[in-house]
Design an enzyme around this catalytic site. Sequence first.
Site, mmCIF file in Angstrom:
data_model
loop_
_atom_site.group_PDB
_atom_site.id
_atom_site.type_symbol
_atom_site.label_atom_id
_atom_site.label_comp_id
_atom_site.label_asym_id
_atom_site.label_seq_id
_atom_site.Cartn_x
_atom_site.Cartn_y
_atom_site.Cartn_z
ATOM 1 N N SER A 144 -5.905 2.830 4.291
ATOM 2 C CA SER A 144 -5.680 1.844 3.261
ATOM 3 C C SER A 144 -6.890 1.690 2.351
ATOM 4 O O SER A 144 -7.312 2.648 1.707
ATOM 5 C CB SER A 144 -5.258 0.514 3.890
ATOM 6 O OG SER A 144 -4.784 -0.364 2.909
ATOM 7 N N HIS B 226 -0.495 3.698 0.455
ATOM 8 C CA HIS B 226 0.814 3.015 0.460
ATOM 9 C C HIS B 226 1.654 3.424 -0.755
ATOM 10 O O HIS B 226 2.297 2.606 -1.398
ATOM 11 C CB HIS B 226 0.648 1.493 0.485
ATOM 12 C CG HIS B 226 -0.385 0.991 1.419
ATOM 13 N ND1 HIS B 226 -0.249 1.092 2.791
ATOM 14 C CD2 HIS B 226 -1.593 0.410 1.198
ATOM 15 C CE1 HIS B 226 -1.327 0.566 3.359
ATOM 16 N NE2 HIS B 226 -2.160 0.161 2.426
#
Length: 135
Positions: free
Chosen positions: A20, A57
């Site tokens: 992330s 993502h």
Amino acid sequence: RLEGRRQTRAGPTRARAGWSAVALCVFEAGITDAYAKHEFLPFTKGLGLLSGSHCPHFDTPGRRAAFETSVAAGTIPPGMGSDEDAIVHYLGSDIARVLTGTDGATAYLTEAVGGNAHTTPLAATRWPGPPSARD
């Protein structure tokens, strides 16, 4: 950044791993929602350990569009997006392979072509998990 060192016949090596926001910071730039919840904005102060940009993502609604728009506009350099559950393995500055634990998850290369974003999916290999997870 998680960094480990080991000695090989070829000399010292370094391993970097991130998920992330940590993965995002390894690149020069990318897309983040850290500035405003549910608003995907360019991030341009990455460490630059890997050149280009990154969008973690990538399969989350809104992220891909924000990334492609920013690359097409030249706000961030061309780069790579990765879906949830996709791992991009680099050797030096080159992508060696994409691994996934979920069918359909992969990574993508995005570049600006004639003022538009052109995104190409990369082939991914299903990762069965560590040996303890398969027993």
